[in-house]
Design a protein around this motif. Structure first.
Motif, PDB file in Angstrom:
ATOM      1  N   THR A   1       1.005  -0.992   0.158  1.00  0.00           N
ATOM      2  CA  THR A   1       0.458  -0.317   0.199  1.00  0.00           C
ATOM      3  C   THR A   1       1.372   0.978  -0.301  1.00  0.00           C
ATOM      4  O   THR A   1       1.528   1.590   1.012  1.00  0.00           O
ATOM      5  CB  THR A   1      -0.426  -0.056   1.107  1.00  0.00           C
ATOM      6  OG1 THR A   1      -1.611  -1.457   1.115  1.00  0.00           O
ATOM      7  CG2 THR A   1      -1.788   1.373   0.831  1.00  0.00           C
TER       8      THR A   1
ATOM      9  N   SER B   1      -3.799  -9.586  -9.728  1.00  0.00           N
ATOM     10  CA  SER B   1      -2.216  -9.876 -10.304  1.00  0.00           C
ATOM     11  C   SER B   1      -3.024 -10.831 -11.266  1.00  0.00           C
ATOM     12  O   SER B   1      -4.367 -10.786 -11.842  1.00  0.00           O
ATOM     13  CB  SER B   1      -1.976 -11.240  -9.195  1.00  0.00           C
ATOM     14  OG  SER B   1      -3.158 -12.487  -9.212  1.00  0.00           O
TER      15      SER B   1
ATOM     16  N   THR C   1       2.151 -10.581  -9.888  1.00  0.00           N
ATOM     17  CA  THR C   1       1.616 -10.271  -9.124  1.00  0.00           C
ATOM     18  C   THR C   1       0.813  -8.277  -9.039  1.00  0.00           C
ATOM     19  O   THR C   1       1.551  -7.620 -10.295  1.00  0.00           O
ATOM     20  CB  THR C   1       2.483  -9.626  -7.912  1.00  0.00           C
ATOM     21  OG1 THR C   1       3.095  -8.643  -8.016  1.00  0.00           O
ATOM     22  CG2 THR C   1       3.724 -11.561  -7.840  1.00  0.00           C
ATOM     23  N   SER C   2      -0.302  -8.218  -8.465  1.00  0.00           N
ATOM     24  CA  SER C   2      -1.081  -7.285  -8.654  1.00  0.00           C
ATOM     25  C   SER C   2       0.593  -5.754  -8.240  1.00  0.00           C
ATOM     26  O   SER C   2       0.001  -5.246  -8.680  1.00  0.00           O
ATOM     27  CB  SER C   2      -2.012  -7.113  -7.183  1.00  0.00           C
ATOM     28  OG  SER C   2      -2.824  -5.876  -6.891  1.00  0.00           O
ATOM     29  N   ALA C   3       1.135  -6.617  -7.561  1.00  0.00           N
ATOM     30  CA  ALA C   3       2.293  -4.679  -7.732  1.00  0.00           C
ATOM     31  C   ALA C   3       3.068  -5.253  -8.247  1.00  0.00           C
ATOM     32  O   ALA C   3       3.531  -3.656  -8.645  1.00  0.00           O
ATOM     33  CB  ALA C   3       4.011  -5.246  -5.822  1.00  0.00           C
ATOM     34  N   GLU C   4       3.752  -6.047  -9.049  1.00  0.00           N
ATOM     35  CA  GLU C   4       4.155  -5.593 -10.456  1.00  0.00           C
ATOM     36  C   GLU C   4       3.279  -5.148 -11.766  1.00  0.00           C
ATOM     37  O   GLU C   4       3.712  -4.484 -12.320  1.00  0.00           O
ATOM     38  CB  GLU C   4       4.277  -7.270 -10.842  1.00  0.00           C
ATOM     39  CG  GLU C   4       6.224  -7.471 -10.416  1.00  0.00           C
ATOM     40  CD  GLU C   4       5.637  -9.156 -10.278  1.00  0.00           C
ATOM     41  OE1 GLU C   4       7.605  -9.745  -9.965  1.00  0.00           O
ATOM     42  OE2 GLU C   4       5.132  -9.728 -10.786  1.00  0.00           O
TER      43      GLU C   4
ATOM     44  N   ALA D   1       0.253  -2.454 -10.709  1.00  0.00           N
ATOM     45  CA  ALA D   1       0.931  -1.987 -10.597  1.00  0.00           C
ATOM     46  C   ALA D   1       1.174  -0.558 -10.750  1.00  0.00           C
ATOM     47  O   ALA D   1       1.353   0.642 -10.651  1.00  0.00           O
ATOM     48  CB  ALA D   1      -0.090  -1.589  -9.103  1.00  0.00           C
TER      49      ALA D   1
ATOM     50  N   VAL E   1      -1.359   3.660  -4.454  1.00  0.00           N
ATOM     51  CA  VAL E   1      -0.700   2.260  -4.728  1.00  0.00           C
ATOM     52  C   VAL E   1      -1.841   1.284  -4.184  1.00  0.00           C
ATOM     53  O   VAL E   1      -1.689   1.575  -2.644  1.00  0.00           O
ATOM     54  CB  VAL E   1       0.031   1.615  -5.671  1.00  0.00           C
ATOM     55  CG1 VAL E   1      -0.305   0.656  -5.510  1.00  0.00           C
ATOM     56  CG2 VAL E   1       0.342   2.767  -6.649  1.00  0.00           C
ATOM     57  N   ARG E   2      -2.759   0.007  -4.149  1.00  0.00           N
ATOM     58  CA  ARG E   2      -3.402  -0.758  -3.753  1.00  0.00           C
ATOM     59  C   ARG E   2      -3.719  -2.005  -3.788  1.00  0.00           C
ATOM     60  O   ARG E   2      -4.016  -2.157  -5.359  1.00  0.00           O
ATOM     61  CB  ARG E   2      -5.162  -0.671  -3.112  1.00  0.00           C
ATOM     62  CG  ARG E   2      -4.949   0.757  -2.700  1.00  0.00           C
ATOM     63  CD  ARG E   2      -4.826   1.515  -0.930  1.00  0.00           C
ATOM     64  NE  ARG E   2      -5.230   1.560  -0.508  1.00  0.00           N
ATOM     65  CZ  ARG E   2      -4.074   3.090   0.393  1.00  0.00           C
ATOM     66  NH1 ARG E   2      -3.373   2.956  -0.595  1.00  0.00           N
ATOM     67  NH2 ARG E   2      -4.972   4.347   0.449  1.00  0.00           N
ATOM     68  N   SER E   3      -2.273  -2.563  -3.898  1.00  0.00           N
ATOM     69  CA  SER E   3      -2.149  -4.165  -3.907  1.00  0.00           C
ATOM     70  C   SER E   3      -3.207  -5.046  -2.897  1.00  0.00           C
ATOM     71  O   SER E   3      -2.954  -5.144  -2.042  1.00  0.00           O
ATOM     72  CB  SER E   3      -1.248  -4.610  -3.966  1.00  0.00           C
ATOM     73  OG  SER E   3      -0.434  -3.762  -4.268  1.00  0.00           O
TER      74      SER E   3
ATOM     75  N   ALA F   1      -1.613 -10.164  -0.441  1.00  0.00           N
ATOM     76  CA  ALA F   1      -2.174  -8.272  -0.592  1.00  0.00           C
ATOM     77  C   ALA F   1      -2.422  -8.824   1.117  1.00  0.00           C
ATOM     78  O   ALA F   1      -1.645  -7.689   1.715  1.00  0.00           O
ATOM     79  CB  ALA F   1      -3.418  -8.671  -0.700  1.00  0.00           C
TER      80      ALA F   1
ATOM     81  N   ASP G   1       0.653  -7.867   2.591  1.00  0.00           N
ATOM     82  CA  ASP G   1       1.488  -6.326   2.511  1.00  0.00           C
ATOM     83  C   ASP G   1       0.613  -5.608   3.842  1.00  0.00           C
ATOM     84  O   ASP G   1       1.214  -4.584   3.980  1.00  0.00           O
ATOM     85  CB  ASP G   1       1.322  -6.356   0.976  1.00  0.00           C
ATOM     86  CG  ASP G   1       2.159  -7.204   0.214  1.00  0.00           C
ATOM     87  OD1 ASP G   1       3.631  -6.922   0.085  1.00  0.00           O
ATOM     88  OD2 ASP G   1       2.366  -6.741  -1.108  1.00  0.00           O
TER      89      ASP G   1
END
Length: 408
Positions: A2, A30, A36-39, A41, A59-61, A72, A75
């Motif tokens: 986050t 994702s 992944t979701s973070a990647e 984003a 940003v909200r992963s 998620a 994190d």
């Protein structure tokens, strides 16, 4: 993860750039097997900066109960990963983990245990795929002291209604001569009786919270989602009969009776309830042996990951999914984000590799990762990164033309 940052200044940069422009929240799922979701984003953020260099980015992963649910949660709130050797959908042992959030609360992700991501398309075998690994992970969490377990449901390669998980928790599936039967969907018609008492004893005092990625009840699951798990016109009738028979077996086993609580619904009622069809019906089976609640994984995880409400209030939300289809608007993350924002008349941009269902209304826009038709030869590495960035750039410019992105 986050994070919040402005313009081109990285998180933690003390320099102050120009005054921030309209806020944009990035809240992608994702992309199974790709990023992944973070990647995702991080790539989307590059595109937003191109279109609106001074925009305030949040940003909200996140996940919706499927792939990336443990990431998620970890994190957002921390916790301790516990390694686990469990079987995948085809019975192969693989190293995975469950997450301890505190001394009594744990999380299990079905996608990491019996998920589609671990199988090649030619390996899909839904009539012999099992959710046993999920039962193994829940048992490990209970053994470590967990009494509240979040179960992320979605992204699985199984349609066994949780029968494999029940067997791994101790339930006994028996034929008409009292002999044990391995409860694959292909074998369920040979089961005459289920003894749930060992699993109910193991899970006495345990509450399961199901974070489901789709609203569909198990009664309608196969018609909507069976194809991605390998169901065809040839094998679908067998799977449908197997789940119907499982519902009758669990109904005959009697309702879950926990002291001090109201009687739980029977299996026939659960078979028709929303959210219990997610993950090939794993939650349906689990509800026969433990106190269980079920609801939207997207909403549940948003409450944990985004307590400040940035997803609701940002001028523009950009979300992402590999394939947008009818299920997207019945519980998946992009649909949940769009639903939350619709009442505020705030736009949502959806980025995807493919769109197979129409958009729900004028507050949602579609943006392909690649404009090529068919999809790009390799949606990986730099091509994927650039495709995501370009889609986010186009999303911002779409809503700039509409004038909505000027509203703070």
């Amino acid at each position: 993860m986050t994070t919040s940052y402005r313009g081109d200044a990285p998180p933690g940069d003390a320099r102050r750039g120009p005054e921030p422009g309209p806020s944009v929240v990035l809240v992608p799922n994702s992309l199974r097997g790709y990023a992944t979701s973070a990647e995702v984003a991080a790539a989307l953020a590059v595109g937003v900066r191109r279109a609106r260099p001074a925009a305030a980015l949040v940003v909200r992963s996140i996940a919706d109960g499927g792939d990336g649910t443990l990431d998620a949660l970890s994190d957002a709130v921390g916790g301790v990963r516990h390694p686990l050797d469990a079987t995948d959908a085809l019975g192969r042992t693989r190293r995975t983990s469950w997450l301890a959030l505190d001394a009594s609360t744990a999380a299990v992700e079905t996608a990491s245990l019996c998920g589609l991501g671990a199988l090649r398309p030619d390996e899909l075998d839904p009539l012999r795929a099992s959710s046993a690994g999920v039962g193994r992970a829940i048992a490990a969490a209970v053994s470590a002291g967990a009494t509240n377990i979040l179960v992320g449901l979605g992204g699985t390669a199984v349609v066994d209604g949780g029968a494999g998980a029940l067997a791994a928790l101790g339930a006994r599936f028996l034929d008409d001569r009292g002999r044990p039967v391995t409860p694959f969907p292909a074998h369920l018609d040979a089961v005459a009786r289920v003894d749930l008492s060992p699993a109910r004893t193991l899970l006495a005092g345990v509450t399961l919270r199901l974070l489901s990625d789709v609203r569909t009840p198990l009664s309608g699951n196969l018609a909507s989602f069976g194809a991605q798990k390998g169901l065809t016109a040839h094998n679908r009738p067998t799977a449908v009969r197997a789940l119907g028979h499982l519902a009758e077996l669990l109904e005959s086993a009697g309702p879950l009776d926990a002291p001090g609580t109201p009687p739980a619904p029977g299996a026939r009622a659960r078979f028709q309830e929303p959210w219990y069809g997610a993950g090939g019906g794993i939650g349906f089976g689990l509800a026969s042996v433990a106190r269980t609640t079920a609801g939207s994984g997207s909403e549940g995880l948003l409450a944990i990951v985004d307590p400040e409400g940035a997803v609701d209030s940002a001028a523009l939300a950009i979300t992402a999914e590999g394939v947008v289809d009818a299920a997207t608007w019945h519980g998946k993350l992009p649909g949940a984000v769009a639903d939350r924002r619709r009442g505020r008349e705030r736009p949502t941009a959806v980025v995807a590799v493919r769109f197979e269902a129409p958009l729900p209304d004028r507050f949602v826009s579609a943006h392909l990762i690649s404009e090529d038709t068919p999809p790009p030869r390799a949606v990986t590495g730099p091509a994927l990164w650039e495709g995501l960035a370009d889609a986010a750039d186009r999303a911002c410019r779409t809503w700039l033309r509409e004038g909505r992105l000027e509203r703070v």
